[in-house]
Design a protein around this motif. Structure first.
Motif, PDB file in Angstrom:
ATOM      1  N   ARG A 199       0.837  -1.203   0.000  1.00  0.00           N
ATOM      2  CA  ARG A 199       0.000   0.000   0.000  1.00  0.00           C
ATOM      3  C   ARG A 199       0.869   1.250   0.000  1.00  0.00           C
ATOM      4  NH1 ARG A 199      -5.158   0.607   2.012  1.00  0.00           N
ATOM      5  NH2 ARG A 199      -5.041  -1.528   2.780  1.00  0.00           N
ATOM      6  N   SER A 201      -0.176   5.299   0.301  1.00  0.00           N
ATOM      7  CA  SER A 201      -1.318   6.206   0.425  1.00  0.00           C
ATOM      8  C   SER A 201      -1.039   7.569  -0.205  1.00  0.00           C
ATOM      9  CB  SER A 201      -1.698   6.366   1.894  1.00  0.00           C
ATOM     10  OG  SER A 201      -0.595   6.895   2.594  1.00  0.00           O
ATOM     11  N   ASN A 301      -4.474   3.596  -1.700  1.00  0.00           N
ATOM     12  CA  ASN A 301      -5.081   4.389  -0.612  1.00  0.00           C
ATOM     13  C   ASN A 301      -4.928   3.689   0.726  1.00  0.00           C
ATOM     14  OD1 ASN A 301      -7.103   2.324  -0.745  1.00  0.00           O
ATOM     15  ND2 ASN A 301      -7.954   3.447  -2.489  1.00  0.00           N
TER      16      ASN A 301
END
Ligand SMILES: [Zn+2]
Length: 301
Positions: A199, A201, A301
């Motif tokens: 991930r 963000s 995100n």
């Protein structure tokens, strides 16, 4: 922004000297430099030009050894000498006992010396192969070695000595290796496994650790390195010359240390987050090359 480390102060002072004190000779043929240390298998390079020194480019090559004979690599004269014993606290330069020679169009420099040969300042010319000192550990140095650099006062550039040596006394048969990845988050540098989904963000800069090896376990920087994201070049660096421009050292394409490195990781840039395919290509000076592709799964995100 470059931090004011001793090395930076040294190279700024060097550039200042050039502007104020040197009349620049017309460029001649490319210079050929001989190996600056007595030829012996045990005196091979331990660091390459352009490697990360955590907050600046390594501006020369290192040749380890204590008490190795340091030899004139090209005919010239002594330009200046700094004595470590007269520069307490490594002020001003951190290079310890240092010699700088003037070869007309280029200068060469020798740092961290243990001793300097007598009478070299009085000689109008020093011949190739003449002994000018011995290597050591003076100044800011983590172990006995010669730091050897070649400077072009006309271009105000430090040059990769290994591109100018008439005798390439270093062996490099292994290609660079791609190692671990990391991302620079606001509060820390975290590792990433590019083979797995991860991930991001925000567009945080992503880095990869790349290391070149000579014939064994040497840990060197690369000579040329480029990254494409989804087929588009994202960053490229070639460690041939480092120019002093404005108040910072940068490559021919304008990239500064912070654009390329975080610690000793090479930048993949902050555009990685939007990419699916990453291609990394790196070469050493002998042309051994790495080409490695990654398919990424990034949650944005
Ligand atoms: Zn060095």
């Amino acid at each position: 922004m470059q931090r004011l480390t001793l090395k930076n102060i040294f190279f700024r002072a060097l550039a200042y000297l050039v502007i104020t004190a040197v009349s620049i000779a017309a460029a001649d043929n490319p210079p050929a430099f001989d190996w600056p240390v007595e030829k012996d298998k045990k005196y091979q390079i331990s660091s390459t030009f352009g490697e990360s020194r955590l907050d600046h480019f390594h501006n020369g090559v290192d040749i380890p050894g204590a008490g190795a004979k340091v030899l004139v690599p090209k005919t010239g004269r002594l330009l200046y000498r700094i004595n470590a014993e007269f520069t307490p606290g490594e002020i001003p330069f951190g290079g310890g006992t240092t010699l700088v020679m003037d070869h007309g169009t280029h200068w060469s420099g020798f740092m961290h010396l243990q001793s300097v040969a007598e009478n070299i300042a009085k000689q109008p010319q020093l011949a190739v192969g003449e002994r000018i000192g011995t290597s050591g550990n003076s100044g800011h140095s983590g172990g006995p070695h010669l730091h050897f650099f070649i400077f072009d006062p006309h271009e105000r550039a430090m040059l990769n000595p290994l591109t100018l040596m008439s005798d390439l006394y270093y062996r490099d048969t292994k290609p660079p290796e791609a190692k671990d990845w990391g991302v620079l988050l606001p509060d820390k540098f975290a590792s990433i496994n590019p083979a797995k989904s991860f991930r991001l963000s925000a567009d945080y800069p992503v880095y990869i650790f790349i290391q070149d090896h000579g014939t064994g376990r040497e840990r060197w920087g690369v000579f040329d390195y480029r990254v494409s994201l989804d087929g588009k070049e994202a960053i490229a660096a070639r460690f041939e010359k480092v120019f002093f421009k404005g108040d910072a050292w940068q490559l021919a394409n304008g990239l500064a240390f912070e654009d390329i490195f975080f610690r000793n990781y090479y930048a993949l840039t902050s555009k990685v987050r939007r990419a699916k395919k990453v291609l990394i290509e790196a070469k050493d000076l002998k042309g051994n090359s790495l080409s490695k592709a990654y398919e990424l799964q990034i949650q944005q995100n």
